[in-house]
Design a protein around this motif. Structure first.
Motif, PDB file in Angstrom:
ATOM      1  N   GLU A 177      -0.238   3.290 -11.072  1.00  0.00           N
ATOM      2  CA  GLU A 177       1.082   2.896 -10.927  1.00  0.00           C
ATOM      3  C   GLU A 177       2.132   3.724 -11.554  1.00  0.00           C
ATOM      4  O   GLU A 177       3.346   3.865 -11.404  1.00  0.00           O
ATOM      5  N   ASN A 178       1.583   4.868 -12.186  1.00  0.00           N
ATOM      6  CA  ASN A 178       2.630   5.849 -12.765  1.00  0.00           C
ATOM      7  C   ASN A 178       2.675   6.909 -11.724  1.00  0.00           C
ATOM      8  O   ASN A 178       3.677   7.877 -11.973  1.00  0.00           O
ATOM      9  N   ARG A 179       2.289   7.025 -10.816  1.00  0.00           N
ATOM     10  CA  ARG A 179       2.434   7.783  -9.578  1.00  0.00           C
ATOM     11  C   ARG A 179       3.290   7.092  -8.261  1.00  0.00           C
ATOM     12  O   ARG A 179       2.840   7.866  -7.524  1.00  0.00           O
ATOM     13  N   THR A 180       3.430   5.883  -8.756  1.00  0.00           N
ATOM     14  CA  THR A 180       4.271   5.006  -7.403  1.00  0.00           C
ATOM     15  C   THR A 180       5.410   5.882  -7.025  1.00  0.00           C
ATOM     16  O   THR A 180       6.151   6.215  -7.930  1.00  0.00           O
ATOM     17  N   GLY A 181       5.540   6.285  -5.765  1.00  0.00           N
ATOM     18  CA  GLY A 181       6.701   7.025  -5.224  1.00  0.00           C
ATOM     19  C   GLY A 181       6.169   8.115  -4.643  1.00  0.00           C
ATOM     20  O   GLY A 181       6.988   8.538  -3.836  1.00  0.00           O
ATOM     21  N   ASP A 182       5.394   8.854  -5.266  1.00  0.00           N
ATOM     22  CA  ASP A 182       4.512   9.986  -4.724  1.00  0.00           C
ATOM     23  C   ASP A 182       4.017   9.646  -3.521  1.00  0.00           C
ATOM     24  O   ASP A 182       3.965  10.842  -2.533  1.00  0.00           O
ATOM     25  N   THR A 183       3.446   8.613  -2.930  1.00  0.00           N
ATOM     26  CA  THR A 183       2.513   8.472  -1.776  1.00  0.00           C
ATOM     27  C   THR A 183       3.066   7.193  -1.238  1.00  0.00           C
ATOM     28  O   THR A 183       2.040   6.213  -1.202  1.00  0.00           O
ATOM     29  N   PRO A 184       4.401   6.924  -0.668  1.00  0.00           N
ATOM     30  CA  PRO A 184       4.558   5.661  -0.003  1.00  0.00           C
ATOM     31  C   PRO A 184       3.935   5.386   1.081  1.00  0.00           C
ATOM     32  O   PRO A 184       3.560   3.939   1.246  1.00  0.00           O
ATOM     33  N   THR A 185       3.362   6.281   1.961  1.00  0.00           N
ATOM     34  CA  THR A 185       2.942   5.933   3.109  1.00  0.00           C
ATOM     35  C   THR A 185       1.482   5.491   2.789  1.00  0.00           C
ATOM     36  O   THR A 185       0.930   4.466   3.417  1.00  0.00           O
ATOM     37  N   ILE A 186       0.783   6.256   2.155  1.00  0.00           N
ATOM     38  CA  ILE A 186      -0.742   5.763   1.694  1.00  0.00           C
ATOM     39  C   ILE A 186      -0.807   4.487   1.158  1.00  0.00           C
ATOM     40  O   ILE A 186      -1.674   3.681   1.254  1.00  0.00           O
ATOM     41  N   ASP A 187       0.234   4.266   0.107  1.00  0.00           N
ATOM     42  CA  ASP A 187       0.236   2.934  -0.515  1.00  0.00           C
ATOM     43  C   ASP A 187       0.520   1.522   0.457  1.00  0.00           C
ATOM     44  O   ASP A 187      -0.184   0.613   0.199  1.00  0.00           O
ATOM     45  N   ARG A 188       1.255   1.869   1.539  1.00  0.00           N
ATOM     46  CA  ARG A 188       1.393   0.868   2.643  1.00  0.00           C
ATOM     47  C   ARG A 188       0.361   0.577   3.211  1.00  0.00           C
ATOM     48  O   ARG A 188      -0.388  -0.231   3.697  1.00  0.00           O
ATOM     49  N   MET A 189      -0.668   1.702   3.671  1.00  0.00           N
ATOM     50  CA  MET A 189      -1.898   1.755   4.326  1.00  0.00           C
ATOM     51  C   MET A 189      -2.801   0.755   3.532  1.00  0.00           C
ATOM     52  O   MET A 189      -3.531   0.092   3.993  1.00  0.00           O
ATOM     53  N   GLY A 190      -3.001   1.031   2.188  1.00  0.00           N
ATOM     54  CA  GLY A 190      -3.762   0.332   1.135  1.00  0.00           C
ATOM     55  C   GLY A 190      -3.431  -0.915   1.220  1.00  0.00           C
ATOM     56  O   GLY A 190      -4.408  -1.878   1.184  1.00  0.00           O
ATOM     57  N   LYS A 191      -2.147  -1.451   1.160  1.00  0.00           N
ATOM     58  CA  LYS A 191      -1.627  -2.696   1.204  1.00  0.00           C
ATOM     59  C   LYS A 191      -2.156  -3.455   2.297  1.00  0.00           C
ATOM     60  O   LYS A 191      -2.234  -4.729   2.503  1.00  0.00           O
ATOM     61  N   ASP A 192      -2.252  -2.785   3.569  1.00  0.00           N
ATOM     62  CA  ASP A 192      -2.501  -3.674   4.890  1.00  0.00           C
ATOM     63  C   ASP A 192      -4.011  -3.306   5.412  1.00  0.00           C
ATOM     64  O   ASP A 192      -4.291  -3.841   6.452  1.00  0.00           O
ATOM     65  N   GLY A 193      -4.746  -2.496   4.704  1.00  0.00           N
ATOM     66  CA  GLY A 193      -6.047  -2.179   4.963  1.00  0.00           C
ATOM     67  C   GLY A 193      -6.990  -2.345   3.888  1.00  0.00           C
ATOM     68  O   GLY A 193      -6.929  -3.173   3.192  1.00  0.00           O
ATOM     69  N   ILE A 194      -7.786  -1.420   3.916  1.00  0.00           N
ATOM     70  CA  ILE A 194      -9.183  -1.464   2.815  1.00  0.00           C
ATOM     71  C   ILE A 194      -8.987  -0.331   1.853  1.00  0.00           C
ATOM     72  O   ILE A 194      -8.795   0.938   2.305  1.00  0.00           O
TER      73      ILE A 194
END
Length: 614
Positions: A49-66
């Motif tokens: 959570e301390n790096r939230t904002g650095d990888t917005p696309t990958i984070d969205r992938m993770g929320k929708d995937g595995i």
């Protein structure tokens, strides 16, 4: 959403996926595999959570995937890790105990032999370049009708390479200047890579790569099956993010971006080596600015993922596309001499790149496919599991079995990803195929070299992981040239100079060594002895005697004198075995006979020679 990596949800989630997941009746039309270079597990916002904002696309992938929270690569360094992923075998077995040295500087004996081709007929001798005859991910998917393309970093051999088609690639665009000068073979490369590597990695990693991918997609209809492997060199040193990327990441705010870019600042080779000679070098080289440069480079990697997903949308491929994002190893050590790249994040895990501790081998892994429900998987999975999973996904198990038989190669040690179901046309072979992937209960890794410029955090040279428990054993032999390590197969505690044992589920940060105060050998005998015996068997019969590695440099992090010098270089090919004088008599027969583990055992025990074929 931030993944809780401390717990372990075992079979309940897996049974849920297996029972309710959609039957995978046909493979995805598009497979995009994106492999970062030195990306730490804590560099991705969905893990940290301390790096939230650095990888917005990958984070969205993770929320929708595995999201895999315990995915491990087989080596803490790029070439060995990539070789293991490609071939489905441990790094040394794939021929890479060390990196592929593309600039040997007259020290070819350290990495590979000048006359590598004379040893090519023995299947396990692949050091210097990946063995193009071995079945790999690219070979597998090409045999299943995919158009295969690789863009970016190869790093699995440089000199004397065959045409890239022999590695299973239909399309290739490589950063490195590969080829065989004797036959004028050249792999297609990137424009201005030599200068861009130091001054504008966004151009080569993002712009040129995405443009090449767009060309590939535009040449085929949306029904054509395509496997695309994207391999940027980021956040690997050197770094040269653009100002807009540094402004996009949320911190650290102590780095004054306007001041950083004063005096018509541009990235140069000198700045990437020693922060340059400007009066602002102390500000630019501050910890805050170093971290901001690094995080901006991670942000640009996330932009590459974003652009790749946009391409799938643009060409109507996103609905049936499998996208994987991961890394080849952990981030660079924070106290080395590589300037900007020293700010990678491993959270609380121990170790960094070039270390067999968790921080060097546990990496992010995010996957998205519409046929698989979104979930978080806390099971241990490994880089060598990728090839079996791809083989199963495209229904090429029998093809692989035939390939291994023709090449006299052993079964693959990996297993299937647990959230993929068997295709319907393989239901009658479930038990046989599952055994084909899961016969090995232990996996082994090695890194016999040091860290970058220092010994702090230096792990033992070998690790053994039990797949059916949470035990991780780290070992280092007592003496470099002691031939007794080969006999007997049942080890004593004194066989090893350094040994550490951790229960990873209870102690993921490797702070409590279970063997630290084991004076009675109770823990050794009950927990570690069998795993050590499995390791020695692998060390003796499976790990290849990579013929190219003739002389190992003695690293200062190793305790004890360097190995003895000998004019007969065949007598000390490596520190752990010696070749008898009868080698020359039987050499011709051995060079032309592919060897299996059974023949290795019989030849080593016969008494006619002490050479061991792994």
């Amino acid at each position: 959403m931030v993944v809780n990596i401390y717990g372990k949800l075992w079979t309940s989630l897996l049974f849920l996926l297996l029972s309710k997941g959609e039957e995978l009746k046909k493979p995805p039309t598009s497979i995009v595999f994106i492999l970062a270079d030195d990306l730490g597990i804590g560099d991705v916002g969905i893990y940290n959570e301390n790096r939230t904002g650095d990888t917005p696309t990958i984070d969205r992938m993770g929320k929708d995937g595995i999201v895999l929270t315990q995915f491990h690569v087989m080596s803490p360094v790029c070439s060995p890790s990539r070789a293991a992923m490609m071939t489905g075998r441990e790094s040394s077995v794939a021929g890479y105990p060390n990196i592929a040295d593309c600039n040997p500087r007259g020290n070819k004996g350290y990495y590979y032999d000048n006359n590598i081709d004379q040893y090519r007929q023995v299947a396990t001798d692949a050091i210097g370049r990946l063995n193009e005859t071995w079945p790999s991910i690219a070979h597998t998917l090409k045999s299943a009708g995919y158009t295969t393309a690789m863009l970016g970093k190869w790093h699995l051999g440089c000199l004397g390479l065959p045409h890239f088609n022999e590695y299973g690639w239909d399309v290739m665009k490589s950063f490195e200047d590969h080829g065989d000068p004797a036959s004028d073979i050249r792999w297609p490369g990137y424009t201005n890579f030599g200068s861009g590597f130091w001054t504008d990695k966004f151009d080569i990693n993002n712009m040129q790569t995405i443009e090449a991918a767009r060309t590939i997609f535009s040449n085929y209809t949306s029904e054509t099956k395509i496997y695309l492997s994207l391999n940027p060199i980021v956040p690997h040193w050197p770094l040269s993010p653009r100002r807009s990327s540094m402004e996009a990441v949320p911190g650290p705010k102590e780095c004054n971006i306007s001041k950083f870019w004063e005096q018509n600042f541009t990235w140069t080779k000198e700045i990437n080596k020693n922060f340059g000679r400007s009066q602002l070098r102390h500000h630019r080289g501050s910890k805050a600015c170093m971290e901001r440069v690094y995080r901006a480079s991670v942000y640009e990697f996330d932009m590459l993922v974003r652009d790749a997903l946009n391409l799938l949308d643009e060409f109507g491929r996103s609905n049936d596309a499998l996208i994987i994002v991961t890394s080849d190893n952990g981030p660079e050590v924070p106290t080395g001499r590589l300037c900007w790249s020293q700010r990678g994040n491993v959270m609380h895990f121990r170790g960094y790149k070039r270390s067999l501790y968790e921080g060097g081998t546990r990496v992010p892994f995010i996957m998205r496919w519409s046929k698989i429900p979104k979930s978080i998987i806390h099971q241990d999975l490994y880089g060598i599991d990728l090839l079996p999973t791809f083989v199963h996904l495209v229904d090429r198990a029998q093809w692989l079995k035939n390939q291994l038989k023709q090449l006299h190669l052993d079964q693959l040690p990996g297993r299937l990803f647990p959230f993929l179901k068997y295709p319907t046309n393989q239901n009658n072979q479930r038990k046989e195929l599952h055994h084909m992937w899961s016969y090995r209960t232990s996996l082994f890794a090695d890194w016999e070299y040091g860290l970058a410029g220092h010994c702090s955090g230096h792990s033992p040279a070998f690790s053994a992981r039990a797949r059916d428990s949470d035990l991780k054993l780290l070992l280092e032999f007592a003496r470099r040239n002691d031939s007794t390590i080969l006999f007997p197969l049942i080890p004593n505690r004194s066989t090893f100079r350094r040994v550490e044992l951790y229960n990873i589920s209870a102690d993921p940060f490797e702070q409590l060594d279970l063997l630290h105060n084991d004076s009675t050998l109770q823990c050794w005998n009950s927990l570690a002895a069998q795993l050590a015996a499995d390791f020695l068997y692998w060390f003796r019969f499976t790990r290849p005697k990579t013929r190219g590695l003739l002389r190992r440099p003695h690293h200062p992090c190793r305790i004890g004198p360097p190995p003895p010098k000998n004019n007969n270089r065949m007598h000390y090919r490596r520190h752990r075995f010696a070749i008898s004088h009868s080698h020359n008599k039987n050499q011709e027969q051995r060079e032309h006979t592919p060897l299996s583990s059974s023949s290795s055992s019989s030849s080593s025990m016969s008494g006619s020679t002490t050479v061991l074929h792994y």
